[in-house]
Write a protein that holds these residues in place. Structure first.
Motif, PDB file in Angstrom:
ATOM      1  N   GLU A 217       0.858  -1.177   0.000  1.00 27.44           N
ATOM      2  CA  GLU A 217       0.000   0.000   0.000  1.00 27.44           C
ATOM      3  C   GLU A 217       0.894   1.225   0.000  1.00 27.44           C
ATOM      4  OE1 GLU A 217      -2.784   0.040   3.173  1.00 27.44           O
ATOM      5  OE2 GLU A 217      -3.715  -1.881   2.645  1.00 27.44           O
ATOM      6  N   THR A 218       0.669   2.124  -0.934  1.00 21.61           N
ATOM      7  CA  THR A 218       1.498   3.324  -0.997  1.00 21.61           C
ATOM      8  C   THR A 218       0.760   4.445  -1.710  1.00 21.61           C
ATOM      9  OG1 THR A 218       3.599   4.241  -1.782  1.00 21.61           O
ATOM     10  CG2 THR A 218       2.600   2.513  -3.133  1.00 21.61           C
ATOM     11  N   GLN A 225       3.866   0.848   2.632  1.00 19.53           N
ATOM     12  CA  GLN A 225       3.548  -0.124   3.672  1.00 19.53           C
ATOM     13  C   GLN A 225       3.563  -1.508   3.021  1.00 19.53           C
ATOM     14  OE1 GLN A 225       3.135   0.960   6.964  1.00 19.53           O
ATOM     15  NE2 GLN A 225       3.840   2.838   5.929  1.00 19.53           N
ATOM     16  N   ASP A 227       3.361  -5.597   3.554  1.00 20.82           N
ATOM     17  CA  ASP A 227       2.932  -6.683   4.445  1.00 20.82           C
ATOM     18  C   ASP A 227       3.545  -7.990   3.945  1.00 20.82           C
ATOM     19  OD1 ASP A 227       1.671  -8.519   6.058  1.00 20.82           O
ATOM     20  OD2 ASP A 227      -0.373  -7.837   5.640  1.00 20.82           O
ATOM     21  N   THR A 261      11.341   1.814  -0.876  1.00 22.45           N
ATOM     22  CA  THR A 261      11.185   1.378   0.508  1.00 22.45           C
ATOM     23  C   THR A 261      11.718  -0.039   0.610  1.00 22.45           C
ATOM     24  OG1 THR A 261       9.144   2.678   0.690  1.00 22.45           O
ATOM     25  CG2 THR A 261       9.545   1.012   2.399  1.00 22.45           C
ATOM     26  N   GLN A 270      10.938  -2.207   8.440  1.00 22.78           N
ATOM     27  CA  GLN A 270      11.570  -1.308   7.461  1.00 22.78           C
ATOM     28  C   GLN A 270      12.976  -0.979   7.916  1.00 22.78           C
ATOM     29  OE1 GLN A 270       9.411   2.312   6.060  1.00 22.78           O
ATOM     30  NE2 GLN A 270      11.326   3.404   6.510  1.00 22.78           N
TER      31      GLN A 270
END
Length: 354
Positions: A217-218, A225, A227, A261, A270
């Motif tokens: 999710e970004t 993010q 997962d 990321t 992270q």
């Protein structure tokens, strides 16, 4: 975090042609250094080093009848002219007017070009040989001022001819690596292919990822993010395009600009994100200056793409030591990188390549 030789020049060394203040050092090509010395070394021929300007841009042209463009002087091959060609000042001429978008002083401009040494008549670089192009950032203060002065206001489709005297190019240092001496005028023929504001995040068509991969999710403006729950450790590099960009493919030897990321697959923690530093990161790709998973996973991707990489440890920072004792070096120091032995997950937005 540039055929044989011509391809090397066109891809890897091409940016050097535009950098006014690059440090070329002594160069690793003895013949190139010798040629440069022959055109600019003092003592042997004082007239050659202090030649008065004799070059008129109006006398130059481009022969486009062959497979690739070639520079001409009074209608004949440039190298057959009354060398050296010495320009008094930077000048440009539009040979063909395009009707595409206008270049702004904040744009990135994609061009094809050839450049010739006005003293020797030698063609230094031509991206036409391999149908390649380079991207110029109009905000980059390191490139020749001629480009940031001439290109803004031009249009996509324009074909330009430009003369740049030594003082406005590499100056007294010359550029031995490229075969440019301290007094050599450089002559450019350039086609403007594309222009636009630099990307700040991936743009293109979304792609449905394969099952079993980390979910992402970004918003493209902050760290993604990622997962990793239930994701199995990879036995080989996994590349998954999440957004298919429409820009050119990344080529080994280019410098790419990315936002990214990175998390550990083992726990989702992270460990790095360019967003946290407030600006994209730039580095050479495909030449061993980053981890293998990046070199192999990003070369061939399109600019504008968002790419998910799941990288096994042996293509990241290496396998973990076999036991605690091996985890220390002979002088009692811990491993050089705390990510040794970790499988890694990256989400990478490819914003530019040059």
């Amino acid at each position: 975090m540039r055929s044989p030789r011509m391809r090397f020049l066109a891809v890897a060394a091409a940016p050097l042609v535009f950098l006014a203040a690059c440090d070329t050092g002594s160069g690793d090509d003895a013949s190139s250094s010798d040629d440069a010395a022959a055109t600019s070394a003092p003592g042997d021929d004082a007239a050659a080093t202090s030649a008065a300007p004799n070059g008129d841009l109006a006398d130059l042209g481009v022969d486009t009848d062959g497979d690739v463009p070639a520079l001409t002087w009074d209608g004949e091959p440039f190298a057959d002219g009354d060398l050296p060609f010495v320009a008094a000042q930077t000048e440009s001429e539009v040979l063909t007017e395009g009707d595409g978008d206008e270049v702004a002083d904040t744009h990135e401009v994609r061009v094809r070009y050839l450049t010739v040494n006005g003293s020797t008549g030698d063609e230094l670089v031509s991206t036409f040989e391999n149908d390649e192009a380079v991207t110029l950032d109009m905000t980059d203060e390191g490139i020749f001022p001629a480009f940031t002065e001439v290109l803004p206001g031009s249009n996509v489709g324009d074909e330009l001819l430009m003369t740049i005297p030594a003082a406005d190019a590499f100056g007294e240092a010359g550029n031995p690596q490229l075969g440019v001496g301290a007094t050599d005028t450089m002559i450019f023929y350039m086609e403007v292919l594309e222009t636009g504001e630099p990307l700040t995040q991936a743009e293109g068509e979304e792609v449905d990822p394969e099952e079993g991969l980390p979910t992402v999710e970004t918003d493209g403006e902050s760290a993604a993010q990622i997962d990793v729950e239930g994701v199995e450790a990879p036995d080989q590099l996994v590349e998954q395009v999440l957004i298919q960009g429409e820009g050119p493919e990344v080529v080994a030897g280019q410098t790419i600009r990315v936002h990214y990321t990175g998390v550990q697959l083992s726990n989702g923690e992270q460990f790095d994100a360019s967003y946290d530093r407030g600006e994209p990161t730039e580095f050479p790709i495909g030449v061993g200056q980053v981890i293998t998973g990046w070199d192999e996973g990003l070369v061939g991707q399109n600019v504008g793409s968002r790419v998910l990489l799941v990288i096994p440890a042996d293509q990241a920072y290496g396998e973990a030591p076999e036991d605690d004792a091996a985890a220390e070096t002979g002088d009692g120091q811990p491993p050089a990188n705390p990510l040794e032995g970790e499988d890694l997950v990256f989400v990478v937005d490819i914003l530019g390549a040059s």
